[in-house]
Structure formats: C-alpha cells, structure tokens
Design a protein around this motif. Sequence first.
Motif, mmCIF file in Angstrom:
data_model
loop_
_atom_site.group_PDB
_atom_site.id
_atom_site.type_symbol
_atom_site.label_atom_id
_atom_site.label_comp_id
_atom_site.label_asym_id
_atom_site.label_seq_id
_atom_site.Cartn_x
_atom_site.Cartn_y
_atom_site.Cartn_z
ATOM 1 N N ALA A 137 0.851 -1.192 0.000
ATOM 2 C CA ALA A 137 0.000 0.000 0.000
ATOM 3 C C ALA A 137 0.880 1.233 0.000
ATOM 4 O O ALA A 137 1.906 1.279 0.689
ATOM 5 C CB ALA A 137 -0.937 0.010 1.207
ATOM 6 N N VAL A 138 0.472 2.215 -0.794
ATOM 7 C CA VAL A 138 1.177 3.503 -0.808
ATOM 8 C C VAL A 138 0.375 4.494 0.017
ATOM 9 O O VAL A 138 -0.851 4.518 -0.031
ATOM 10 C CB VAL A 138 1.363 4.009 -2.247
ATOM 11 N N VAL A 139 1.071 5.290 0.802
ATOM 12 C CA VAL A 139 0.459 6.282 1.685
ATOM 13 C C VAL A 139 0.753 7.665 1.121
ATOM 14 O O VAL A 139 1.911 8.002 0.838
ATOM 15 C CB VAL A 139 0.992 6.153 3.117
ATOM 16 N N LYS A 140 -0.292 8.460 0.974
ATOM 17 C CA LYS A 140 -0.161 9.837 0.502
ATOM 18 C C LYS A 140 -0.570 10.785 1.633
ATOM 19 O O LYS A 140 -1.673 10.661 2.172
ATOM 20 C CB LYS A 140 -1.018 10.079 -0.728
ATOM 21 N N THR A 141 0.324 11.685 1.974
ATOM 22 C CA THR A 141 0.063 12.693 3.005
ATOM 23 C C THR A 141 -0.295 14.004 2.320
ATOM 24 O O THR A 141 0.544 14.596 1.628
ATOM 25 C CB THR A 141 1.282 12.871 3.913
ATOM 26 N N LEU A 142 -1.539 14.401 2.479
ATOM 27 C CA LEU A 142 -2.053 15.615 1.837
ATOM 28 C C LEU A 142 -1.800 15.594 0.331
ATOM 29 O O LEU A 142 -1.443 16.594 -0.288
ATOM 30 C CB LEU A 142 -1.440 16.864 2.465
ATOM 31 N N GLY A 143 -1.945 14.386 -0.273
ATOM 32 C CA GLY A 143 -1.830 14.236 -1.714
ATOM 33 C C GLY A 143 -0.459 13.898 -2.223
ATOM 34 O O GLY A 143 -0.311 13.586 -3.407
ATOM 35 N N SER A 144 0.588 13.928 -1.403
ATOM 36 C CA SER A 144 1.950 13.632 -1.831
ATOM 37 C C SER A 144 2.380 12.276 -1.272
ATOM 38 O O SER A 144 2.001 11.895 -0.156
ATOM 39 C CB SER A 144 2.915 14.727 -1.362
ATOM 40 N N TYR A 145 3.219 11.570 -2.079
ATOM 41 C CA TYR A 145 3.675 10.244 -1.647
ATOM 42 C C TYR A 145 4.479 10.354 -0.368
ATOM 43 O O TYR A 145 5.376 11.189 -0.240
ATOM 44 C CB TYR A 145 4.521 9.608 -2.747
ATOM 45 N N SER A 146 4.158 9.477 0.600
ATOM 46 C CA SER A 146 4.834 9.502 1.890
ATOM 47 C C SER A 146 5.665 8.248 2.129
ATOM 48 O O SER A 146 6.855 8.310 2.387
ATOM 49 C CB SER A 146 3.805 9.670 3.013
ATOM 50 N N ARG A 147 5.034 7.054 1.995
ATOM 51 C CA ARG A 147 5.745 5.814 2.290
ATOM 52 C C ARG A 147 4.949 4.650 1.692
ATOM 53 O O ARG A 147 3.859 4.839 1.160
ATOM 54 C CB ARG A 147 5.906 5.622 3.798
ATOM 55 N N THR A 148 5.539 3.453 1.806
ATOM 56 C CA THR A 148 4.909 2.231 1.306
ATOM 57 C C THR A 148 4.702 1.276 2.472
ATOM 58 O O THR A 148 5.625 1.029 3.253
ATOM 59 C CB THR A 148 5.770 1.565 0.229
ATOM 60 N N MET A 149 3.508 0.746 2.584
ATOM 61 C CA MET A 149 3.195 -0.210 3.640
ATOM 62 C C MET A 149 3.379 -1.632 3.125
ATOM 63 O O MET A 149 3.029 -1.947 1.975
ATOM 64 C CB MET A 149 1.749 -0.032 4.118
ATOM 65 N N THR A 150 3.916 -2.509 3.973
ATOM 66 C CA THR A 150 4.111 -3.918 3.655
ATOM 67 C C THR A 150 3.045 -4.749 4.367
ATOM 68 O O THR A 150 2.309 -4.229 5.218
ATOM 69 C CB THR A 150 5.519 -4.354 4.076
ATOM 70 N N PRO A 151 2.918 -6.059 4.050
ATOM 71 C CA PRO A 151 1.882 -6.875 4.701
ATOM 72 C C PRO A 151 1.983 -6.845 6.221
ATOM 73 O O PRO A 151 3.063 -6.889 6.796
ATOM 74 C CB PRO A 151 2.152 -8.276 4.133
ATOM 75 N N GLY A 152 0.844 -6.757 6.865
ATOM 76 C CA GLY A 152 0.769 -6.698 8.319
ATOM 77 C C GLY A 152 -0.192 -5.605 8.763
ATOM 78 O O GLY A 152 -0.930 -5.024 7.964
ATOM 79 N N LEU A 153 -0.184 -5.326 10.076
ATOM 80 C CA LEU A 153 -1.030 -4.286 10.652
ATOM 81 C C LEU A 153 -0.275 -2.965 10.607
ATOM 82 O O LEU A 153 0.797 -2.815 11.187
ATOM 83 C CB LEU A 153 -1.403 -4.640 12.095
ATOM 84 N N GLU A 154 -0.833 -1.980 9.902
ATOM 85 C CA GLU A 154 -0.190 -0.686 9.721
ATOM 86 C C GLU A 154 -1.144 0.417 10.186
ATOM 87 O O GLU A 154 -2.364 0.234 10.205
ATOM 88 C CB GLU A 154 0.185 -0.463 8.250
ATOM 89 N N PHE A 155 -0.533 1.564 10.533
ATOM 90 C CA PHE A 155 -1.301 2.705 11.025
ATOM 91 C C PHE A 155 -0.967 3.928 10.167
ATOM 92 O O PHE A 155 0.130 4.058 9.631
ATOM 93 C CB PHE A 155 -0.972 2.997 12.490
ATOM 94 N N SER A 156 -1.948 4.798 10.065
ATOM 95 C CA SER A 156 -1.764 6.052 9.345
ATOM 96 C C SER A 156 -2.621 7.119 10.004
ATOM 97 O O SER A 156 -3.499 6.822 10.825
ATOM 98 C CB SER A 156 -2.147 5.895 7.863
ATOM 99 N N ALA A 157 -2.373 8.350 9.608
ATOM 100 C CA ALA A 157 -3.220 9.436 10.088
ATOM 101 C C ALA A 157 -4.598 9.299 9.459
ATOM 102 O O ALA A 157 -4.747 8.772 8.355
ATOM 103 C CB ALA A 157 -2.599 10.788 9.722
#
Length: 400
Positions: A137-157
């Motif tokens: 999974a790719v995480v976008k912070t306010l529309g910009s790329y932030s980080r990539t999530m790998t399999p497992g339990l992940e948290f985000s804003a």
Amino acid sequence: MRIFDGFKKNFTLAMAGKKNPWGGSGSGSDGGGSDDGAPSGGESEGEGSDGPRNPWLPGGGSGGGDKPGGRRSASIEDIFKNRGPEGPRRAGGGVGPGFRMPERPGGGSWFPILFVLVPVLWFLATGIHLIQPGENAVVKTLGSYSRTMTPGLEFSAPYPIETVDVENVTGVRAVNIPAGAAEKLILTGDQNLVDLSYIVRWRINSLEDFKFELAEPEETVNEVAEAAMRASVAEKTLDETFTGQGRAEIQQSVRDRMQETLDRYQAGIQVVGVEIAKADPPESVVEAFRDVSVAEQNADRARNQARGYAQQTIAEAEGEAEAFDKVYQQYRLAPGVTRQRLYYETMERVLAVTDKTIVEARGVTPYLPLPELRRRAAAPTPEITVEAPTRPAQPTQQGQ
C-alpha cells in the motif's frame, strides 16, 4: 432572510415608539390605544387585562411593569434575550416547541463525550489498515507520496490527512490483445498481412513507480505490447509466424522489447510472458490462402518422395560398391582363382534365366535343349501295365 427582516422591522418600531403588531404603542406606557383608533388592551381583552400578551417579554408578556398581568412594550434587552434565529423563544428554552437536549444520568452534557468519541471512531475507521500477504500500500500525506506499507497491521493518520491505496503486487495480470473477437492485422517481413491475437501477462514489481510514474499504467502496457509485437513480426516472414519455432522467437522478442521500454519509463512493471493465441491469414483471403497451403503441402510431399527414392538408390549403390571392394581385395590375393570363380558365378546367373544355350566347342552338339531335358527330368515316369495273354480253351474229346 425573512427572520432577519422581521427582526429589523420590530426593532425599528420599538425604537421609534410606533405601533407594533401586538396592538400596543411603542411609547412604553402601561396602557393606551393605537394611533388608528383601535381599542386599547383593556377594552379588547376584557376586564383586568391591559391588552394582548407581548411574546417578546419573559413568560409571554404575562406580567409587565408593576401590575401583574399588565401589558408593556418590549425593550431592547427583551428582544435580544428572548429571540432566537427561528423566532421568539418559548417557555422551556428549546429551539422548537418542547425540544430539549438529552442529558446524562448525572445531569451533565453529552458534548464532551461526543467531542472525544467521534475522533476516536474516525481514527479506528480510517487510520488502521490490515495489509494482506502479497499486497502493498502507498500512503499519501495531503496528496503527496509519503511511504509504502508492507503486509501486516499498519497505522496512518485519519482521512483526509493521509490516504492509503492498496494493490496486489504478486498476482499476475493478463491482457488480451485485441479485446474480444476483433481482427488485428500486422504486416510481416515479406509484405503479407497476418491476423494475430496474443496474451500479455505482467505483474507489479514497484508499487510507488506504478502509481506515480504513469498516468494510465494498464493502457501503457497495451500500447507497448502492440508496438513490440509489430516490430517483432516485421522481422519474420508469413510462413515463420505459422510455425512453432517462429512463434517462440516472436514471443521472446516481444517480451524483451516490452521489458526494455517499460524499464525506460520506470513503470514498475515486470512482463511475465507473451503468448500468441492465434495466427491466421486475413479473413478476406482465407480461401485463397488455403489453396496455396494445399499446393505447398503437395509440393512438400513430392519433394519428400523424391528425396526418399534418391536416398534408397544411393544406399543400394554404396552397398554394391562396398561388396565390389571386398571382392577386389580377394582378387588381389589370388587373381586366377578369383577370376575363375567370377566367371562361374556370372554364367550361373545368366544361364539360370535363359531357355536356350549355344556352346561353340568341338565334340559338343551346338544346341542343347536344356530346359526341355530339365522338364522331362522333373516330370513323373508313367506306369506301364503288362497284361498276360489268355490261353484258349481246349476242346473235349468225344468218345473218351
């Protein structure tokens, strides 16, 4: 706007001391009639009443001034104290008739609890992510790329501060070109057209490149595959596109060309394989192409038969030559004996298939009917039956 218009009108009447819609004057006196001769409050409400109640006063204007139940005009404080955005406030304090906000058992307000509970629920709904195996999974912070999530339990804003886009990065995706039963004509190297349909299999190997380097990744894969296929088929003849080896070479060439182009685009895509599903002549020339194919097959069959006869004849000649070489080796060891043996063997082969033999030699009959003698010798000897002669009967002597 109507609420504010009515408020403005009433406020102006109250300040100017003019007539107001409840029948009393705005002068602030306890009683009095209207300017147009309307009866005063005491006359209209009956005995003991100074006029209609003023809704701007606390309690609906039931008591005003020093006189219980008296009538008086509303002051500025009364207007701002008792009027709400929807109209005059009624007894009970709600925004509508009898409306009250529910209270907690202890008498407190629910607002502090809701103020804390709603953000917590929103975080649980949009800030916790369970990434399945084989997914990223790719995480976008306010529309910009932030980080990539790998399999497992992940948290985000929570949303919309951070958004999470999940994709399967291990599964193989397939695209059929052309889609459906459409005809895809491609020009070969010998200036012929071939109808090709093929399948391209690919997967994601870099999710961030796949999401942010290409505007339409799947459409890009289709276009790159078509360009690579046309370039590869242009290097082959029509007959090579129909054979198994030619197809294998085309498939490998298309795969290499696609991977090189996608890597140059930084598409984050790996081409797994290319498979040609159909390679046929155009539909408009199918009959003529079948006739040509039949003629080519007949020609191939005739050539194969000629090659087989040639190989058989050559093999027989080589065998005879090898036998002659062996006889020649024996002849060199004993020329006289070998010459005599060859003469006898040759004469035996020749005389075995002829019916007449002529021998020119002294003391020999020029013509020998050998086949006739041979047949006579082979024929069975007839049996000869000899019958003994019968003796005549002797006459008897009379008188004896």
